[in-house]
Each structure stands twice: as C-alpha cells, then as structure tokens.
Design a protein around this motif. Structure first.
Motif, PDB file in Angstrom:
ATOM      1  N   TRP A  20       0.830  -1.204   0.000  1.00 62.57           N
ATOM      2  CA  TRP A  20       0.000   0.000   0.000  1.00 62.57           C
ATOM      3  C   TRP A  20       0.864   1.253   0.000  1.00 62.57           C
ATOM      4  O   TRP A  20       0.541   2.252  -0.660  1.00 62.57           O
ATOM      5  N   GLY A  21       1.962   1.206   0.735  1.00 64.80           N
ATOM      6  CA  GLY A  21       2.875   2.349   0.766  1.00 64.80           C
ATOM      7  C   GLY A  21       3.401   2.705  -0.608  1.00 64.80           C
ATOM      8  O   GLY A  21       3.552   3.889  -0.936  1.00 64.80           O
ATOM      9  N   GLU A  22       3.693   1.705  -1.432  1.00 63.01           N
ATOM     10  CA  GLU A  22       4.171   1.959  -2.800  1.00 63.01           C
ATOM     11  C   GLU A  22       3.070   2.561  -3.668  1.00 63.01           C
ATOM     12  O   GLU A  22       3.328   3.423  -4.516  1.00 63.01           O
ATOM     13  N   ILE A  23       1.828   2.124  -3.455  1.00 60.45           N
ATOM     14  CA  ILE A  23       0.701   2.710  -4.185  1.00 60.45           C
ATOM     15  C   ILE A  23       0.547   4.182  -3.809  1.00 60.45           C
ATOM     16  O   ILE A  23       0.326   5.049  -4.672  1.00 60.45           O
ATOM     17  N   VAL A  24       0.674   4.481  -2.530  1.00 58.33           N
ATOM     18  CA  VAL A  24       0.555   5.866  -2.064  1.00 58.33           C
ATOM     19  C   VAL A  24       1.631   6.740  -2.701  1.00 58.33           C
ATOM     20  O   VAL A  24       1.397   7.911  -3.031  1.00 58.33           O
ATOM     21  N   LEU A  82       1.281  -0.391 -10.127  1.00 59.22           N
ATOM     22  CA  LEU A  82       1.262  -1.811  -9.784  1.00 59.22           C
ATOM     23  C   LEU A  82       2.286  -2.056  -8.684  1.00 59.22           C
ATOM     24  O   LEU A  82       3.457  -1.721  -8.829  1.00 59.22           O
ATOM     25  N   SER A  83       1.838  -2.639  -7.583  1.00 59.33           N
ATOM     26  CA  SER A  83       2.705  -2.924  -6.437  1.00 59.33           C
ATOM     27  C   SER A  83       2.680  -4.426  -6.195  1.00 59.33           C
ATOM     28  O   SER A  83       1.630  -4.989  -5.891  1.00 59.33           O
ATOM     29  N   GLU A 110       8.165  -3.205  -6.399  1.00 58.61           N
ATOM     30  CA  GLU A 110       8.235  -4.564  -5.877  1.00 58.61           C
ATOM     31  C   GLU A 110       8.711  -4.557  -4.433  1.00 58.61           C
ATOM     32  O   GLU A 110       9.628  -3.806  -4.068  1.00 58.61           O
ATOM     33  N   THR A 111       8.111  -5.408  -3.623  1.00 58.10           N
ATOM     34  CA  THR A 111       8.453  -5.539  -2.209  1.00 58.10           C
ATOM     35  C   THR A 111       8.776  -7.002  -1.924  1.00 58.10           C
ATOM     36  O   THR A 111       7.997  -7.897  -2.295  1.00 58.10           O
ATOM     37  N   GLY A 112       9.899  -7.263  -1.280  1.00 57.65           N
ATOM     38  CA  GLY A 112      10.296  -8.631  -0.999  1.00 57.65           C
ATOM     39  C   GLY A 112       9.456  -9.270   0.094  1.00 57.65           C
ATOM     40  O   GLY A 112       9.049  -8.612   1.056  1.00 57.65           O
TER      41      GLY A 112
END
Length: 409
Positions: free
Chosen positions: A139-143, A148-149, A231-233
């Motif tokens: 969600w943080g990346e979307i903010v 696309l996250s 992208e988040t690991g």
C-alpha cells in the motif's frame, strides 16, 4: 445451508472479463472506497477466519472504513463461503461471493474486481502463505504513485521457506521461459508468478482480460497501462492448514498463457509494414547489383556487398519513417538516427549469417530442397530482423515514455 447466509452473498458478475473504470455501486448505502482486496478461495475453511481477522486489523490501521475484503469462493465442498458469511456481523467490511457456474483462481479475482468499489484493487491468497503484513508495504508503494505494487520472492528481502530443489528449479525455469517468450512483460517483473499484488483500477480499466491458469499478474502487466511497477520482498511461507493446489497442470497453463499473450500482443500492423519494406529492398538490391556488376563492370564480391548495403540503407530509411516512425520521432537528431542505423545494419548482417547457416543445415544435413530451405531461412530471418530491430534499434531509451519504471518527479 443457512438462508440468512445465502441472503448475505454478493451477486457475481457474468459476461466479459472487463473491469469498469467506475466503481460498482449497487445501492444508495454504497460508496466508493480506496481499496478492495480479493481473497479467492476453494476449501479454505480452516484458514478463512484467521486471514480475515489479520487483514482487517492491518487495514484498520492505515485506511479505516475505506476498504473492503471480498471472498470469492468456488462453491467449496467444505463450505468456505458459508464460514466466511458467518464472519460478516463481526467484520462489516467483508463481502462474500459464491460462484457455482465458474471455476478458477484468475477468473475469481477478476469477478471480485468487477464487483469491487475500490480505486485500488488487490489480491492475496487465503492460505496464509502470503504474509499479510507485507500488505502495508504494498500500500505504501501505491501511495507513492505506483500503478502496480507486487510482492516478490526474488528481490531483496524475498525468498521461499522450505521449497524442494525441483520446485525451485521449476519456478526459475518458468521465469526464464517467460523472458524468452514475452520479454517486454516478464522483464519488468522479478516474480511474474506472484499472486500477491495491488493495481490501480485506472491502469486496467476497460481492458478485456483473458487469463489462463491460476496466476493473473502477467495478464495485468501485459494488458494494463502501467508505467511504474514497485516490488516488495516477501518470504513465501509453507501451509499450516489445508492442502496445496500447485500441480503440473499450473505450469502447463502458464506456458499456454505466455503463448496466447505473445500472439495477442504481437504488433501485426508494424510487422506487415516491415515485410513490405523488406520486399522493396529485394528490388533495390537487384537493381544496384545490376548497375554495379553489368553496367560498371565491378567484381562479383564487391557488387554483392555494395548492393546489399544500399538495400539495407533503403530498408532502414523506410522503416525509420514508416514502420517505426512513431518511435523514431521520439528520438530526434542525426546522432540518434546514426545509432539506429548501425544497430539495424548489425542485426541485418547477423540475419544474413543466420540465413546462410539455416540453408546449409537444411540442405546438407536434412536433404531438404535448396529452394524450400531458402524460403524457410527467409521466413526465420524476417522474424529475427523484425523482433530484434523492434527491441534494439528503435527501442526508446532517451525519452520519458511508458518504458521507465518510475515517472520523473
């Protein structure tokens, strides 16, 4: 089956798999939301309460009252849908959809998105193999602005817990195969088979989706208008309850999906233009060869080389203006045009080498008629020249278009 639970069910959409650009409002009490998270299920009765409880707690911290959880169940024999309905009084943000005429994880996700009210759409497995807490980072990346996250097992902080060597090999092999078949899509994703991600509704609105198998991320990345992928690991966990649904069939469907996308995304019009230009080059080559060899008396080798190079120059100019004109206009200047010409020349020359090798192998090793061998070689090299010129010679590298992973600030 409880009649009260039956009345709580969300009607599932039918028809084309298209996400509307407007949120789904079915009553005066409904309103648009920030986020809709789909939880596709089949025989997840042992996990459904825990996953709903955890997800609700996490999302209540960051967007209270601005999200919904939609369980889309494929009429599970263990009555997952009914167990989920029983949670609604405790979790009013929960909705449940029971599908009786369709099956499959990918279509379940899309049907959930079609019924959703969120500006951002997401998916997570119900089996707790996707760590729910990663949802906050996605969600943080979307903010921040990502369209696309994606939760990835193949970036820093990612991995798998107790996979066998065979399963690791199959996963990596699937990714490498994807890069060979669909490089422009798979190359943007470190974990193309991830089933844990968020996407802005606007990025996939009004696109007809046609997924195959149990993963949908590739479909979203291929057909959506997506500039920024974050992208988040995460570490993929082993199941605590329930049975794994991963089979060989899923890997076969993955390959089928890649091939279908390859053909559906193939730039047919551009390829036809490339073919027309190439056909004109044959006449230029023959005309110059006749001029040099017959009229000017220049040697055979020099006439062949020079006529071929003039034909290559002819093809480049027409392709630069017509076939790839929309791309070359974004790379103005003589220096950039010269760079494109050098790349085009090298690709065409390598195609000539491949042509020669194919003819010799087919004729000498397989005893195929030399003219048929030549036709096969021309067909192969035409595809070779087109594809590599599209990806290398006219690739946009100096402009701020959709090829960047992040927009300029």
């Amino acid at each position: 089956m409880s009649d009260s639970n039956q009345n709580l069910l969300l009607a599932f959409p039918t028809g084309a798999l298209v996400i509307s650009d407007r949120v789904n409002i079915t009553s005066t009490l409904d309103r648009p939301l920030k986020f809709s998270l789909i939880i596709p299920t089949f025989n997840e009765g042992q996990n459904i309460k825990e996953i709903v409880t955890i997800l609700s707690g996490l999302l209540d911290r960051i967007i209270p009252g601005e999200y919904e959880l939609i369980v889309v169940d494929d009429n599970s024999p263990d009555l997952t849908w009914e167990l989920a309905c029983e949670l609604i009084p405790t979790y009013p943000q929960l909705q449940v959809m029971r599908r009786t005429t369709e099956r499959g994880l990918s279509t379940a996700v899309i049907r959930g998105w079609q019924a959703a009210r969120g500006e951002v759409l997401g998916v997570i497995d119900a089996d707790l193999q996707h760590p729910p807490e990663i949802l906050l980072q996605l969600w943080g990346e979307i903010v921040k602005g990502a369209e696309l996250s994606v939760a990835s097992r193949n970036v820093e902080g990612g991995g798998v817990s107790e996979w066998s060597v065979v399963r690791r090999f199959l996963s990596r092999g699937a990714q490498m195969l994807g890069l060979a078949i669909l490089p422009e899509v798979i190359g943007r994703l470190s974990d193309p088979m991830s089933g844990y991600f968020m996407v802005r509704r606007s990025a996939i609105a009004n696109k007809t989706l046609s997924p195959v198998g149990y993963k949908i991320l590739i479909e979203v990345a291929a057909r959506g208008q997506i500039r920024w992928i974050a992208e988040t690991g995460y570490v993929f966990r082993e199941r605590v309850a329930g049975a794994s649904k991963v089979t060989w069939k899923q890997y076969v469907e993955y390959i089928q999906h890649l091939v279908r996308l390859r053909f559906s995304l193939w730039p047919v019009t551009r390829f036809l233009r490339f073919g027309v230009v190439g056909f004109s080059g044959v006449f230029v080559d023959l005309g110059v060869f006749y001029l040099l060899r017959t009229l000017l008396g220049i040697g055979l080798t020099r006439s062949t080389i020079l006529s071929s190079e003039v034909a290559i120059l002819n093809n480049f100019l027409w392709n630069d203006v017509w076939t790839f004109g929309d791309m070359s206009r974004g790379q103005q200047g003589n220096r950039k045009r010269f760079r494109r010409f050098i790349k085009f020349n090298l690709i065409c020359l390598s195609g000539l080498v491949i042509n020669t090798l194919i003819v010799n192998v087919l004729f000498n090793a397989f005893h195929i008629n030399e003219y048929i061998a030549k036709l096969i070689a021309i067909a192969v090299v035409t595809f070779w020249n087109f594809w590599f010129n599209l990806k290398l010679s006219w690739r946009v590298t100096d402009t701020e278009k959709d090829y960047s992973s992040k927009p300029k600030q």
